[in-house]
Design an enzyme around this catalytic site. Structure first.
Site, PDB file in Angstrom:
ATOM      1  N   GLY A 208       7.170   1.271 -13.962  1.00  0.00           N
ATOM      2  CA  GLY A 208       5.978   0.636 -13.381  1.00  0.00           C
ATOM      3  C   GLY A 208       5.229   1.607 -12.494  1.00  0.00           C
ATOM      4  N   ASN A 209       4.367   1.103 -11.642  1.00  0.00           N
ATOM      5  CA  ASN A 209       3.671   1.972 -10.683  1.00  0.00           C
ATOM      6  C   ASN A 209       3.418   1.204  -9.388  1.00  0.00           C
ATOM      7  OD1 ASN A 209       0.919   0.713 -10.836  1.00  0.00           O
ATOM      8  ND2 ASN A 209       1.202   1.276 -12.994  1.00  0.00           N
ATOM      9  N   HIS A 210       2.851   1.894  -8.406  1.00  0.00           N
ATOM     10  CA  HIS A 210       2.737   1.310  -7.058  1.00  0.00           C
ATOM     11  C   HIS A 210       1.533   0.396  -6.871  1.00  0.00           C
ATOM     12  CE1 HIS A 210       6.086   3.484  -5.467  1.00  0.00           C
ATOM     13  NE2 HIS A 210       5.578   4.652  -5.817  1.00  0.00           N
ATOM     14  N   SER A 211       0.779   0.088  -7.907  1.00  0.00           N
ATOM     15  CA  SER A 211      -0.409  -0.751  -7.706  1.00  0.00           C
ATOM     16  C   SER A 211      -0.009  -2.138  -7.187  1.00  0.00           C
ATOM     17  CB  SER A 211      -1.152  -0.899  -9.042  1.00  0.00           C
ATOM     18  OG  SER A 211      -2.121  -1.917  -8.922  1.00  0.00           O
ATOM     19  N   ALA A 275      -3.880  -0.753 -13.121  1.00  0.00           N
ATOM     20  CA  ALA A 275      -3.224   0.544 -13.318  1.00  0.00           C
ATOM     21  C   ALA A 275      -2.264   0.360 -14.493  1.00  0.00           C
ATOM     22  CB  ALA A 275      -2.476   0.936 -12.061  1.00  0.00           C
TER      23      ALA A 275
END
Ligand code: CTP
Length: 405
Positions: A208-211, A275
């Site tokens: 995943g990502n930090h969005s 994102a």
């Protein structure tokens, strides 16, 4: 702008209550229909008779209206209102709003209201500066309520400082302006993607990502406040949005692609702020992958680019906005994305600017989400904005769309 609008005015106990009388007079003069709810304490500063006469409606104070058991229905009041304004809003009521208490008609109506709520605090400067008031303030702002800031000057205590209720004319103009803006995008369909996507590796792990999703959610709220019919396709996020927005939650890039494309033909404005993962594992293990070798590689394949697809299908009545998150050669890369994905506008944020880009969970909880953006238009114009709260950034983006469309 106010003719025929339903305005619900909440009045708390404060020496500034005489200003509430003036505010109600201004609303009625402008053609609005006004109903007033007072807290019990407010009635010691100004009589219900005064506010009933000015508002041309009975003033409501208690849940039960008379000895025959007629009651003031807070749910009906909340649904009746096009807008609710608490002026003056005391520190006590602010704290109740922040914590969901509903021990009087005003707080119960606030909890039932579906419309936008403005609040104009009035209190002594030390109460205003107190950390608990600050925390309550940021809580209720994070619920989407709109602050009309108190002014500085001499206070009832004789002290000088911030805490005076904003002038009735200022509050009146804010509310009028709100109604003016709320017809900006009346009945236009707006489609927005927000948040991260999670690409599963096995049943317990993902990429995943930090969005946080905050930027897209703030844009969705801003459009909804300005009259648009908003659909939000969100990846996993802890945020919630008001009932005015139709939200579909997704997990993967593929799901976001399908849900977005399915709805894109109908939308006049499309904003891709999510994102989205660029790659996803080629296979997802059905069982938890056990720890074995020192090194472990995951084979990945490209996801479908939602914005690229939306840009390729773009119809003449559609306005498409992309986002670009860059770490280097920001302007050049953003311009390339604008052209390649056939966007009308790109919102660029670069991690070279501190406070820009993703928001940490901690900052999100404290309502400290900020962003610093640059907007690129199709014609090659570049608009730079200073670091701002993400709700204000959303306003800038929506204003720009209004001008460029
Ligand atoms: N985007 C999308 N679908 C994807 C990838 C990106 O819709 N699979 C959209 C994003 O929502 C954003 C824009 O494309 O509006 C740019 O995303 P960004 O991650 O900055 O760029 P990429 O195109 O993915 O390119 P790169 O990661 O190489 O910078």
């Amino acid at each position: 702008m106010l003719a025929g609008k339903h305005i619900l005015v909440g009045v708390c106990g404060s020496i500034a209550n005489y200003k509430a009388a003036e505010l109600i007079r201004l609303f009625v003069k402008a053609g609005a229909e006004v109903k007033v709810i007072m807290t019990q304490d407010a009635t010691t500063f100004i009589t219900p008779l005064t506010l009933a006469t000015l508002s041309k409606n009975p003033v409501l104070v208690e849940f039960v209206a008379d000895k025959n058991g007629t009651w003031n229905n807070h749910v009906e009041l909340g649904l009746w209102a096009d807008v609710m304004i608490i002026a003056p809003c005391s520190a006590n009521t602010l704290a109740k709003f922040a914590n969901g208490l509903c021990d009087n008609l005003l707080t119960a109506t606030y909890l039932s209201a579906r419309c936008n709520v403005f609040f104009a605090p009035a209190m002594d400067l030390d109460m205003w500066q107190h950390p608990s008031t600050k925390r309550n303030l940021s809580s209720i702002q994070s619920f989407g309520n709109i602050l009309i800031k108190p002014e500085s000057g001499e206070l009832a205590s004789g002290l000088h400082g911030e805490g005076r209720l904003a002038e009735p004319q200022t509050i009146f103009e804010e509310i009028s302006n709100y109604f003016k803006l709320s017809s900006d995008f009346a009945n236009l369909n707006v489609l927005i993607t927000a948040g991260p996507t999670y690409e599963a590796i096995d049943p317990v792990r993902f990429i995943g990502n930090h969005s946080s999703g905050k930027m897209g959610y703030a844009i969705a709220e801003e459009f909804a406040n300005r009259g648009a019919i908003v659909t939000l396709i969100s990846g996993p996020s802890s945020l919630s949005c008001t009932s005015k927005i139709s939200i579909t939650m997704v997990t993967t890039a593929d799901e976001m692609f399908n849900e977005t494309i399915r709805r894109s033909d109908n939308a006049e404005i499309i904003i891709m702020s999510a994102a989205v993962a660029d790659y996803t594992p080629v296979t997802k293990s059905d069982l938890k992958i056990k720890k074995k070798d020192d090194r472990f590689a995951i084979e990945m394949k490209k996801t479908k680019d939602i914005l690229l697809e939306v840009g390729q299908r773009k119809k003449s009545n559609q306005f498409v906005v992309g986002f670009a998150l860059e770490t280097n050669n920001a302007l050049e890369n953003a311009r390339k994305k604008l052209i390649e994905k056939n966007c009308d506008m790109v919102v660029l944020n670069t991690l070279e600017d501190s406070g820009a880009g993703f928001t940490s969970k901690n900052d999100l909880e404290k309502n400290l989400a900020t962003n610093k953006i640059t907007i690129l238009s199709k014609e090659g114009k570049v608009f730079e904005f200073p670091l701002k709260n993400k709700n204000e950034v959303a306003k800038d983006i929506v204003d720009r769309i209004k001008s460029e469309r």
